[in-house]
Design a protein around this motif. Structure first.
Motif, short mmCIF file in Angstrom:
data_model
loop_
_atom_site.label_atom_id
_atom_site.label_comp_id
_atom_site.label_asym_id
_atom_site.label_seq_id
_atom_site.Cartn_x
_atom_site.Cartn_y
_atom_site.Cartn_z
N LYS A 274 -7.34 -11.42 -4.97
CA LYS A 274 -8.74 -10.20 -4.12
C LYS A 274 -9.76 -10.57 -5.48
O LYS A 274 -9.69 -10.25 -6.81
N HIS A 275 -10.33 -10.95 -5.64
CA HIS A 275 -11.43 -11.45 -6.72
C HIS A 275 -12.47 -9.84 -6.97
O HIS A 275 -12.79 -10.57 -7.60
N GLY A 276 -12.74 -9.66 -5.37
CA GLY A 276 -13.77 -8.57 -5.24
C GLY A 276 -15.63 -8.74 -4.80
O GLY A 276 -15.81 -7.95 -4.56
N ASP A 277 -15.31 -10.55 -4.86
CA ASP A 277 -16.91 -10.14 -4.46
C ASP A 277 -16.65 -12.33 -3.84
O ASP A 277 -15.96 -12.73 -3.99
N HIS A 278 -18.16 -12.24 -3.26
CA HIS A 278 -18.24 -13.83 -2.58
C HIS A 278 -17.31 -14.85 -4.14
O HIS A 278 -17.41 -15.01 -4.79
N VAL A 279 -16.60 -15.16 -3.37
CA VAL A 279 -16.05 -16.32 -4.03
C VAL A 279 -16.29 -17.73 -4.17
O VAL A 279 -16.10 -17.87 -2.93
N ARG A 280 -17.35 -18.45 -4.47
CA ARG A 280 -17.72 -19.69 -4.26
C ARG A 280 -16.84 -20.36 -4.56
O ARG A 280 -17.14 -22.18 -4.45
N ALA A 281 -15.88 -20.25 -5.84
CA ALA A 281 -15.40 -21.29 -6.61
C ALA A 281 -13.60 -21.61 -7.05
O ALA A 281 -13.50 -20.22 -7.57
N VAL A 282 -13.32 -22.50 -7.52
CA VAL A 282 -11.25 -22.32 -7.70
C VAL A 282 -11.18 -23.09 -8.25
O VAL A 282 -11.71 -24.25 -8.30
N ARG A 294 -20.16 -15.02 -6.61
CA ARG A 294 -21.19 -14.41 -6.66
C ARG A 294 -21.63 -13.28 -8.03
O ARG A 294 -22.28 -13.00 -8.35
N ASP A 295 -20.06 -12.23 -8.65
CA ASP A 295 -20.35 -11.15 -10.08
C ASP A 295 -20.58 -11.28 -10.39
O ASP A 295 -20.20 -11.27 -11.86
N GLU A 296 -20.60 -12.74 -10.55
CA GLU A 296 -21.13 -13.58 -12.74
C GLU A 296 -19.65 -14.24 -13.25
O GLU A 296 -20.19 -14.82 -14.32
N TYR A 316 -25.29 -15.18 -15.48
CA TYR A 316 -26.34 -13.67 -16.08
C TYR A 316 -26.71 -14.02 -14.63
O TYR A 316 -27.43 -13.29 -13.78
N ASP A 317 -26.36 -14.80 -13.17
CA ASP A 317 -26.33 -15.30 -11.68
C ASP A 317 -25.08 -15.58 -11.19
O ASP A 317 -24.13 -16.20 -11.72
N GLU A 318 -24.98 -15.73 -9.97
CA GLU A 318 -24.35 -16.93 -9.51
C GLU A 318 -23.60 -17.64 -9.64
O GLU A 318 -23.94 -18.63 -9.92
N VAL A 319 -21.86 -18.00 -10.04
CA VAL A 319 -21.53 -19.35 -10.71
C VAL A 319 -21.01 -19.91 -9.49
O VAL A 319 -20.20 -19.55 -8.42
N THR A 320 -21.61 -20.96 -9.03
CA THR A 320 -21.64 -22.34 -8.45
C THR A 320 -20.64 -23.46 -8.47
O THR A 320 -20.14 -23.16 -6.62
N ASP A 321 -19.75 -22.98 -9.52
CA ASP A 321 -18.49 -24.59 -9.75
C ASP A 321 -18.23 -24.34 -10.86
O ASP A 321 -18.54 -23.27 -11.94
N LEU A 322 -16.82 -24.36 -10.50
CA LEU A 322 -16.17 -24.78 -11.47
C LEU A 322 -15.20 -26.34 -11.66
O LEU A 322 -15.05 -26.66 -10.69
N VAL A 323 -15.57 -27.00 -13.33
CA VAL A 323 -14.99 -27.78 -13.32
C VAL A 323 -13.51 -27.32 -14.79
O VAL A 323 -13.86 -27.32 -15.40
N THR A 324 -11.99 -28.55 -14.09
CA THR A 324 -11.25 -28.27 -15.23
C THR A 324 -11.35 -29.50 -16.38
O THR A 324 -11.51 -30.98 -15.85
#
Length: 396
Positions: A274-282, A294-296, A316-324
């Protein structure tokens, strides 16, 4: 009379003004060693040719190679005049960079020379997701668009092999595509698609045919299930977990959760974050699951306990992607986050580095609190003194 261009020169609601002021105050932070670009970043992938680099899709209409170790951002693939939403690498020898754009086309470049190659045209709306693979010995490109269509392309000839649409429901704009590494073979691909509706669909693709996978419903024996429905709203991201023996499917949704859909349980929910706001990436490693949106904040969860271990505050704005970047020569696995704020940030995922970040944030918070106490206006009481006075009055 000069016309203002700043948001605060126009009418703003109190909430909008507070949000703008908070972001302006937060913009100067150096958490994650930010690499600043001049446009919004809408997507990112690991660079297969360099273990310390990523390729990012920019709203300025380009794909940029960013070396997260040196900070170099000079290698740019240009062409589109509209924002680029997604990027992939494939073709013969993995020497072609592909990008989906708002102009409805899929662009390509030679990875080494950056020369513009073939354009793949067919979508009637924004291209939102692309993946590269091989099928039957051919290099294949698969794209998904806001036109509710998935298309499979022969990379070499540019011909369109399939146009895929939901035949048993009402599929909306495609948000993401993911190839199932467990079920796919050299001659048959199994593709999962996510869209603006809550449904996840699976497709079986061959060179000469395509079909939507309809299976028995795990929760209702004797009935079939044409889609996977485990979320309440838009599913933004799909990722198969190669660190798990069963290679389960992880999802990120606008309903504020990331979920593990168990393969052995018919892709039904086995774990919820439960991230708590719109989840854009995992993203994930063997030890951690990471979510952002969206919660930055970039949130790191302990996979063993399912509990939040650390919130990496920096964007300080929406995170759109994650890369390992697991094979980075830099010590330990690195996580790279990209955002609409135009920054690329790099985070160490070893436990000691996370513990250090937690302590630094706590020290900073304590420092602010101490400063506030020490600088209380003369003649006025601090919060602690007010509490002491209230306690004494209660005793009286």
């Amino acid at each position: 009379m000069n016309k203002g261009t700043r948001p605060d020169q126009f009418f703003e609601t109190d909430d909008a003004a507070a949000k703008r002021e908070r972001r302006e105050a937060k913009a100067g932070n150096k958490n994650g060693s930010p690499i600043a670009l001049k446009s919004k970043i809408l997507g990112a992938i690991a660079d297969p040719s360099n273990s310390t680099s990523i390729l990012v899709a920019e709203s300025s209409g380009s794909v940029r190679r960013v070396n997260v170790e040196t900070g170099d951002t000079k290698q740019v693939y240009r062409g589109p005049s509209a924002p680029v939403t997604c990027v992939a690498v494939g073709g013969p020898g993995n020497q072609t960079v592909f990008a989906g754009s708002w102009d409805k086309d899929i662009w390509s470049w030679n990875a080494a020379s950056k020369a513009v190659g073939r354009k793949y045209s067919g979508h009637s709306d924004f291209v939102k997701a692309i993946v590269c693979t091989k099928l039957g010995g051919k290099d294949i490109l698969i794209s998904g668009g806001a036109d509710k269509k998935i298309m499979a392309w022969d990379v070499e000839s540019g011909s369109r092999l399939h146009v895929i649409q939901d035949q048993v429901g009402s599929m909306m704009a495609i948000q993401d595509l993911a190839l199932d590494p467990e079920s796919s073979t050299a001659d048959e691909l199994v593709l999962a698609s996510a869209s603006s509706d809550p449904h996840i669909r699976r497709w079986r693709i061959r060179l000469d045919s395509v079909e939507q996978i309809v299976e028995d419903a795990p929760e209702a024996p004797g009935t079939t299930r044409p889609t996977i429905l485990e979320h309440e709203t838009t599913v933004y991201k799909l990722a198969f977990d190669i660190h798990n023996d069963d290679i389960d499917l992880w999802t990120a949704s606008g309903d504020g959760t990331a979920k593990c859909l168990s393969r052995t349980k018919g892709f039904t929910t086995d774990d919820i974050i439960k991230h708590g706001d719109h989840v854009r990436a995992v993203a994930f490693t063997e030890q951690w699951l990471v979510t952002a949106g969206r919660d930055e904040d970039v949130k790191v969860w302990d996979r063993a306990t399912g509990k939040l271990y650390c919130a990496l505050e920096g964007h300080y704005d929406e995170v759109t992607d994650l890369v390992t970047l697991a094979n980075s020569p830099v010590a330990g696995t690195k996580l790279v986050s990209v955002s609409i704020d135009g920054t690329v940030r790099v985070w160490a995922l070893d436990k000691s580095a996370l513990d250090k970040f937690i302590q630094e944030q706590q020290d900073k918070a304590d420092g602010v609190e101490k400063s506030t106490v020490e600088k209380a206006p003369e003649g006025l009481m601090t919060a602690e003194e007010e509490d002491e006075l209230a306690a004494l009055m209660d005793e009286d």
